[in-house]
Design a protein around this motif. Structure first.
Motif, PDB file in Angstrom:
ATOM      1  N   UNK A  32       0.868  -1.174   0.000  1.00  0.00           N
ATOM      2  CA  UNK A  32       0.000   0.000   0.000  1.00  0.00           C
ATOM      3  C   UNK A  32       0.905   1.224   0.000  1.00  0.00           C
ATOM      4  N   UNK A  33       0.691   2.120  -0.956  1.00  0.00           N
ATOM      5  CA  UNK A  33       1.463   3.361  -1.043  1.00  0.00           C
ATOM      6  C   UNK A  33       0.506   4.517  -0.783  1.00  0.00           C
ATOM      7  N   UNK A  34       0.876   5.393   0.153  1.00  0.00           N
ATOM      8  CA  UNK A  34      -0.006   6.513   0.528  1.00  0.00           C
ATOM      9  C   UNK A  34       0.812   7.788   0.668  1.00  0.00           C
ATOM     10  N   UNK A  35       0.343   8.844   0.032  1.00  0.00           N
ATOM     11  CA  UNK A  35       0.965  10.165   0.120  1.00  0.00           C
ATOM     12  C   UNK A  35      -0.082  11.135   0.668  1.00  0.00           C
ATOM     13  N   UNK A  36       0.262  11.842   1.730  1.00  0.00           N
ATOM     14  CA  UNK A  36      -0.648  12.809   2.351  1.00  0.00           C
ATOM     15  C   UNK A  36      -0.052  14.206   2.225  1.00  0.00           C
ATOM     16  N   UNK A  37      -0.819  15.136   1.641  1.00  0.00           N
ATOM     17  CA  UNK A  37      -0.348  16.508   1.449  1.00  0.00           C
ATOM     18  C   UNK A  37      -1.329  17.461   2.130  1.00  0.00           C
ATOM     19  N   UNK A  38      -0.945  18.069   3.243  1.00  0.00           N
ATOM     20  CA  UNK A  38      -1.826  19.057   3.873  1.00  0.00           C
ATOM     21  C   UNK A  38      -2.067  20.251   2.945  1.00  0.00           C
ATOM     22  N   UNK A  39      -3.298  20.739   2.932  1.00  0.00           N
ATOM     23  CA  UNK A  39      -3.622  21.951   2.186  1.00  0.00           C
ATOM     24  C   UNK A  39      -3.211  23.141   3.044  1.00  0.00           C
ATOM     25  N   UNK A  40      -2.287  23.930   2.563  1.00  0.00           N
ATOM     26  CA  UNK A  40      -1.712  25.017   3.371  1.00  0.00           C
ATOM     27  C   UNK A  40      -2.767  26.073   3.694  1.00  0.00           C
ATOM     28  N   UNK A  41      -2.829  26.431   4.989  1.00  0.00           N
ATOM     29  CA  UNK A  41      -3.705  27.501   5.468  1.00  0.00           C
ATOM     30  C   UNK A  41      -5.167  27.275   5.094  1.00  0.00           C
ATOM     31  N   UNK A  42      -5.588  26.017   5.069  1.00  0.00           N
ATOM     32  CA  UNK A  42      -6.950  25.706   4.638  1.00  0.00           C
ATOM     33  C   UNK A  42      -8.002  26.378   5.513  1.00  0.00           C
ATOM     34  N   UNK A  43      -7.693  26.567   6.788  1.00  0.00           N
ATOM     35  CA  UNK A  43      -8.680  27.122   7.716  1.00  0.00           C
ATOM     36  C   UNK A  43      -9.091  28.534   7.324  1.00  0.00           C
ATOM     37  N   UNK A  44      -8.137  29.343   6.863  1.00  0.00           N
ATOM     38  CA  UNK A  44      -8.445  30.747   6.613  1.00  0.00           C
ATOM     39  C   UNK A  44      -8.718  31.097   5.166  1.00  0.00           C
ATOM     40  N   UNK A  45      -8.780  30.084   4.290  1.00  0.00           N
ATOM     41  CA  UNK A  45      -8.917  30.381   2.866  1.00  0.00           C
ATOM     42  C   UNK A  45     -10.359  30.231   2.392  1.00  0.00           C
ATOM     43  N   UNK A  46     -10.742  31.104   1.504  1.00  0.00           N
ATOM     44  CA  UNK A  46     -12.028  31.020   0.831  1.00  0.00           C
ATOM     45  C   UNK A  46     -11.774  30.853  -0.661  1.00  0.00           C
ATOM     46  N   UNK A  47     -12.782  30.344  -1.375  1.00  0.00           N
ATOM     47  CA  UNK A  47     -12.636  30.267  -2.833  1.00  0.00           C
ATOM     48  C   UNK A  47     -12.440  31.671  -3.398  1.00  0.00           C
ATOM     49  N   UNK A  48     -11.581  31.859  -4.432  1.00  0.00           N
ATOM     50  CA  UNK A  48     -10.839  30.823  -5.164  1.00  0.00           C
ATOM     51  C   UNK A  48      -9.476  30.503  -4.559  1.00  0.00           C
ATOM     52  N   UNK A  49      -9.113  31.187  -3.445  1.00  0.00           N
ATOM     53  CA  UNK A  49      -7.790  30.937  -2.859  1.00  0.00           C
ATOM     54  C   UNK A  49      -7.651  29.494  -2.383  1.00  0.00           C
TER      55      UNK A  49
END
Length: 210
Positions: A177-194
């Motif tokens: 099993x190969x798994x890559x996890x990439x956190x979305x930077x600053x996801x808490x404070x971002x709104x679309x389209x950022x």
């Protein structure tokens, strides 16, 4: 044989095939790794790498024969991504790969999007699973796939079918099993389209690492 007779003996036939598969799985041979997992992405240009250790009790539950788990850090000390490879030299009852599709929600992650993506590897691009997950305020993109016996497979049903067929016909079921996890930077404070741009950056990084 008419349809009535076929229907009568079908359950017994299914049991017989299943019994044969179980016997084959129990007698299958273990296949060692061709090379050490320590060779899996030991460095990544511009990032600091730390090895992660899985506790003995968790490893017993997971059942893998060997593994490597690494985190990759940006110069500002934020984690850019992590890589996990868990290898099974053979798979039998109670010692099979646990699907992230089932394990991640159990660890507190909510699935926001479940789709497929592509990663580059030997022989070109490969279709893999790509999930967008949320845990509290954190969001991450997860790429994962199953790799072994000459295949890279995303579809869970195809994986199970291949496992049964290879156990019965080939006598070996080694797989990783190969798994890559990439956190979305600053996801808490971002709104679309950022947010979508940050998500696209995470996807691009995952495709590049994979």
């Amino acid at each position: 044989m008419d349809k009535t007779m076929f229907g009568k003996y079908l359950p017994a036939l299914v049991l017989l095939v299943g019994f044969g598969l179980i016997l084959s799985a129990r007698s299958q041979r273990a296949v060692p790794l061709a090379s050490s997992l320590s060779e899996v992405l030991p460095a990544y240009d511009g990032y600091r790498v730390t090895n992660q250790v899985i506790a003995d009790d968790e490893r017993r539950v997971a059942g893998m024969s060997d593994y490597v788990a690494r985190a990759y850090w940006r110069p500002d000390s934020t984690m850019a991504f992590s890589v996990y490879v868990g290898y099974y030299d053979r798979q039998t009852q109670g010692k099979t790969i646990h699907s992230p599709r089932n394990c991640l929600p159990g660890a507190g992650w909510e699935v926001l999007r479940a789709e497929t993506g592509t990663v580059m590897g030997e022989g070109g691009s490969h279709v893999v699973n790509r999930y967008l997950l949320k845990n509290g305020v954190a969001q991450s993109v997860v790429f994962y796939w199953y790799q072994g016996r000459g295949r890279i497979v995303a579809n869970e049903y195809a994986v199970k079918w291949n496992l049964l067929r290879d156990a019965a016909l080939e006598g070996h079921t080694e797989e990783a099993l190969v798994r890559i996890v990439i956190p979305v930077r600053n996801a808490r404070g971002l709104q679309n389209p950022d947010f979508e741009r940050a998500l696209a950056d995470a996807n691009t990084l995952g495709q590049t690492v994979g």
